[in-house]
Design a protein around this motif. Structure first.
Motif, PDB file in Angstrom:
ATOM      1  N   ARG A  15       0.830  -1.206   0.000  1.00 43.86           N
ATOM      2  CA  ARG A  15       0.000   0.000   0.000  1.00 43.86           C
ATOM      3  C   ARG A  15       0.865   1.257   0.000  1.00 43.86           C
ATOM      4  N   PHE A  25      -5.981   7.606  -2.643  1.00 41.91           N
ATOM      5  CA  PHE A  25      -6.510   6.450  -1.911  1.00 41.91           C
ATOM      6  C   PHE A  25      -5.648   5.245  -2.257  1.00 41.91           C
ATOM      7  N   ASP A  79      -7.194   2.656   2.970  1.00 43.58           N
ATOM      8  CA  ASP A  79      -7.298   3.803   3.870  1.00 43.58           C
ATOM      9  C   ASP A  79      -8.639   3.875   4.585  1.00 43.58           C
ATOM     10  N   ASP A 107      -7.558  -2.018   7.605  1.00 41.60           N
ATOM     11  CA  ASP A 107      -7.049  -0.659   7.498  1.00 41.60           C
ATOM     12  C   ASP A 107      -5.603  -0.705   7.982  1.00 41.60           C
TER      13      ASP A 107
END
Length: 128
Positions: A15, A25, A79, A107
């Motif tokens: 990520r 995002f 996110d 998350d």
């Protein structure tokens, strides 16, 4: 470290490498293959929106490149607390995973919910 912890950390790291200048995002995904490999992917946006690549699709492409074709488990880190795979990615996951395969949604702080592939895509398209 458990396999699930390893998948989470791998997805979280992926990520961080995402390219999301338009939406900001970022999403990372990690796949555990039936062969025991852990493979990551991240979203990559494009100015010709929506022609980007989702994290799950990127991980699946890398899995195929690595010579694997079966998914055993997936972690997606985004996110948002409930960053589930998009519809297209649900179908892509179904192509390489049976309905019982777990897809963990997380998350940055940890896994928030777990679904089976069948729960995410109860009436997926099949040619077989």
């Amino acid at each position: 470290m458990t396999t699930l912890d390893q998948l989470f950390e791998t997805a979280k790291s992926a990520r961080e490498r995402a390219y999301a200048p338009y939406s900001d995002f970022k999403v990372g995904a990690a796949i555990l293959t039936k062969g025991g490999k852990v493979i990551a992917g991240c979203n990559v946006e494009n100015a010709a929106y929506p022609e980007g690549v989702c994290a799950e699709g990127g991980a699946i492409s890398a899995m195929i490149l690595a010579g694997e074709t079966e998914i055993a488990e997936v972690v997606v880190v985004g996110d948002a607390a409930l960053c589930t795979p998009c519809g297209g990615c649900r179908q892509k996951l179904k192509e390489f995973a049976d309905g019982t395969v777990k897809v963990h949604v997380a998350d940055l702080f940890g896994i928030r919910r777990t679904f089976s592939v069948a729960e995410l895509l109860p009436a997926g398209f099949e040619l077989k």
